[in-house]
Design a protein around this motif. Structure first.
Motif, mmCIF file in Angstrom:
data_model
loop_
_atom_site.group_PDB
_atom_site.id
_atom_site.type_symbol
_atom_site.label_atom_id
_atom_site.label_comp_id
_atom_site.label_asym_id
_atom_site.label_seq_id
_atom_site.Cartn_x
_atom_site.Cartn_y
_atom_site.Cartn_z
ATOM 1 N N HIS A 222 -98.840 63.818 -35.518
ATOM 2 C CA HIS A 222 -98.441 62.836 -34.502
ATOM 3 C C HIS A 222 -99.713 62.386 -33.769
ATOM 4 C CE1 HIS A 222 -95.430 60.986 -31.859
ATOM 5 N NE2 HIS A 222 -96.183 61.338 -30.826
ATOM 6 N N PRO A 223 -100.484 61.476 -34.338
ATOM 7 C CA PRO A 223 -101.811 61.129 -33.806
ATOM 8 C C PRO A 223 -101.768 60.100 -32.667
ATOM 9 C CG PRO A 223 -101.416 59.883 -35.793
ATOM 10 C CD PRO A 223 -100.189 60.749 -35.583
ATOM 11 N N TYR A 224 -100.986 60.430 -31.632
ATOM 12 C CA TYR A 224 -100.844 59.489 -30.520
ATOM 13 C C TYR A 224 -101.103 60.212 -29.197
ATOM 14 C CZ TYR A 224 -98.289 57.220 -34.299
ATOM 15 O OH TYR A 224 -97.935 56.696 -35.520
ATOM 16 N N SER A 225 -101.481 59.442 -28.200
ATOM 17 C CA SER A 225 -101.651 60.014 -26.858
ATOM 18 C C SER A 225 -100.266 60.306 -26.301
ATOM 19 C CB SER A 225 -102.377 59.021 -25.948
ATOM 20 O OG SER A 225 -103.680 58.785 -26.424
ATOM 21 N N THR A 226 -100.007 61.556 -25.994
ATOM 22 C CA THR A 226 -98.696 61.937 -25.503
ATOM 23 C C THR A 226 -98.854 62.783 -24.249
ATOM 24 O OG1 THR A 226 -96.527 62.780 -26.207
ATOM 25 C CG2 THR A 226 -98.458 64.058 -26.866
ATOM 26 N N ASP A 227 -97.960 62.636 -23.318
ATOM 27 C CA ASP A 227 -98.045 63.290 -22.014
ATOM 28 C C ASP A 227 -97.226 64.579 -22.036
ATOM 29 O OD1 ASP A 227 -97.638 64.041 -19.285
ATOM 30 O OD2 ASP A 227 -98.137 61.996 -18.659
ATOM 31 N N VAL A 228 -97.925 65.720 -22.046
ATOM 32 C CA VAL A 228 -97.259 67.017 -22.139
ATOM 33 C C VAL A 228 -96.432 67.291 -20.890
ATOM 34 C CG1 VAL A 228 -97.611 69.504 -22.431
ATOM 35 C CG2 VAL A 228 -99.053 67.889 -23.676
ATOM 36 N N ASP A 229 -96.936 66.913 -19.727
ATOM 37 C CA ASP A 229 -96.201 67.155 -18.484
ATOM 38 C C ASP A 229 -94.872 66.402 -18.470
ATOM 39 O OD1 ASP A 229 -98.165 68.836 -17.515
ATOM 40 O OD2 ASP A 229 -99.236 67.242 -16.457
ATOM 41 N N ARG A 230 -94.869 65.158 -18.952
ATOM 42 C CA ARG A 230 -93.616 64.399 -19.037
ATOM 43 C C ARG A 230 -92.613 65.107 -19.950
ATOM 44 N NH1 ARG A 230 -92.797 58.967 -18.027
ATOM 45 N NH2 ARG A 230 -91.669 58.771 -19.999
ATOM 46 N N MET A 231 -93.101 65.586 -21.066
ATOM 47 C CA MET A 231 -92.207 66.269 -21.996
ATOM 48 C C MET A 231 -91.637 67.545 -21.383
ATOM 49 S SD MET A 231 -93.764 65.725 -25.815
ATOM 50 C CE MET A 231 -95.421 66.337 -25.467
ATOM 51 N N GLN A 232 -92.486 68.322 -20.700
ATOM 52 C CA GLN A 232 -91.987 69.563 -20.115
ATOM 53 C C GLN A 232 -90.975 69.291 -19.009
ATOM 54 O OE1 GLN A 232 -92.633 72.950 -21.154
ATOM 55 N NE2 GLN A 232 -90.732 72.892 -19.972
ATOM 56 N N THR A 233 -91.230 68.263 -18.206
ATOM 57 C CA THR A 233 -90.258 67.897 -17.173
ATOM 58 C C THR A 233 -88.917 67.549 -17.801
ATOM 59 O OG1 THR A 233 -91.995 67.069 -15.698
ATOM 60 C CG2 THR A 233 -89.752 66.280 -15.298
ATOM 61 N N ALA A 234 -88.939 66.813 -18.899
ATOM 62 C CA ALA A 234 -87.703 66.443 -19.597
ATOM 63 C C ALA A 234 -87.026 67.664 -20.206
ATOM 64 C CB ALA A 234 -88.016 65.413 -20.676
ATOM 65 N N LEU A 235 -87.814 68.555 -20.799
ATOM 66 C CA LEU A 235 -87.245 69.745 -21.440
ATOM 67 C C LEU A 235 -86.578 70.675 -20.425
ATOM 68 C CD1 LEU A 235 -90.077 70.624 -23.998
ATOM 69 C CD2 LEU A 235 -87.847 69.605 -24.498
ATOM 70 N N ASN A 236 -87.077 70.678 -19.196
ATOM 71 C CA ASN A 236 -86.484 71.538 -18.167
ATOM 72 C C ASN A 236 -85.011 71.213 -17.939
ATOM 73 O OD1 ASN A 236 -88.930 72.837 -17.744
ATOM 74 N ND2 ASN A 236 -89.503 71.570 -16.000
ATOM 75 N N ASP A 237 -84.624 69.962 -18.179
ATOM 76 C CA ASP A 237 -83.229 69.560 -17.980
ATOM 77 C C ASP A 237 -82.290 70.138 -19.031
ATOM 78 O OD1 ASP A 237 -83.780 68.022 -15.700
ATOM 79 O OD2 ASP A 237 -84.272 66.248 -16.894
ATOM 80 N N LEU A 238 -82.845 70.715 -20.091
ATOM 81 C CA LEU A 238 -82.028 71.283 -21.162
ATOM 82 C C LEU A 238 -81.635 72.731 -20.905
ATOM 83 C CD1 LEU A 238 -84.085 69.922 -24.197
ATOM 84 C CD2 LEU A 238 -81.962 68.953 -23.284
#
Length: 264
Positions: free
Chosen positions: A131-147
């Motif tokens: 996945h050779p793209y700039s991705t925001d880990v903090d955004r993903m973790q914030t979203a995952l917390n809702d699971l």
């Protein structure tokens, strides 16, 4: 004697864990190995659950009934001597005859690995999603917390499933970034997982990290209960079954007693 074994495998060469009419499966390969070392006995292998074609495992659990007296060490050595290099038996132990690798599970843990490097390494291309793209880990973790917690995960289940109950409890939904190697590791743990659930969660989380979906998207998807609304199913080759947890002996015996009462 019933035996429980923990195994690991490279899922790339196989059509999945379960025996199917066409193709080579993990289950079928193990049953062939047991037939070889038992001198012709047909021995059924039962797994903690299915893994799809291409999915790997570092902590899959199986059980089987062996027809002759043999030490756990001898069985471990014999199985490893006749299985291909893509499958390894990590440990073997004798268990009570009521133990069941599938029906006594209380939880599983999966990892999904992603390579963020500009160009994929030839040593990881078959084992990680590139996945050779700039991705925001903090955004993903914030979203995952809702699971975390108990939810209806219908939006994150393949439409090909035969399940009607989509409620599961997640105790861990985490993403970690290895800056030195440009790798992401997603970790999910819970009491059970639906068909393609982890792969759809990863596909959706990556879209959130890439800015294609809002950071609160997981909340919306849990509410709408529609697979068509969630992100893509991430490829199988990045997924690993890491561990399976089991109820203790007393709880297993109580469950068996309950089954017997029901039959009466």
């Amino acid at each position: 004697m019933r035996y429980k074994a923990v195994i690991e495998y490279d899922g790339g060469p196989y059509i999945g864990f379960q025996v199917q009419p066409d193709g080579k499966s993990i289950q079928g390969t193990l049953q062939k190995a047991l037939k070889t070392i038992s001198k012709g006995h047909n021995i059924g292998v039962h797994g903690s659950g299915r893994t799809d074609s291409g999915v790997h495992a570092k902590g899959q659990v199986i059980h089987f009934d062996y027809p002759a007296a043999i030490s756990t060490h001898g069985l471990w050595r014999a199985l490893n001597s006749v299985t291909p290099d893509s499958i390894r038996i990590k440990e073997v132990e004798a268990v009570e005859e009521t133990f069941h690798a599938r029906y006594h599970t209380i939880g599983k843990r999966y990892e999904y690995h992603v390579d963020l490097a500009k160009y994929p390494s030839p040593f990881t291309a078959q084992y990680m999603l590139h996945h050779p793209y700039s991705t925001d880990v903090d955004r993903m973790q914030t979203a995952l917390n809702d699971l975390i917690g108990t939810h209806d995960f219908k939006s994150f289940c393949s439409t090909k499933t035969d399940k009607t109950d989509f409620v599961r409890t997640l105790t861990q939904a985490q993403v970690d970034y290895d800056a030195e190697n440009h790798h992401l590791t997603f970790t999910f743990a819970g009491d059970g997982f639906l068909y393609n659930m982890v792969r759809i969660l990863v596909g959706t989380a990556l879209q959130i990290g890439d800015g294609l979906r809002p950071v609160d998207e997981m909340q919306r998807l849990l509410a709408v209960k529609d697979r068509n609304e969630a992100g893509p199913t991430a490829p199988a080759h990045g997924l690993y079954l890491m561990a399976v947890d089991y109820m203790d002996r007393a709880d297993r015996d109580a469950k068996v007693a309950s089954w017997e009462d029901h039959r009466r």
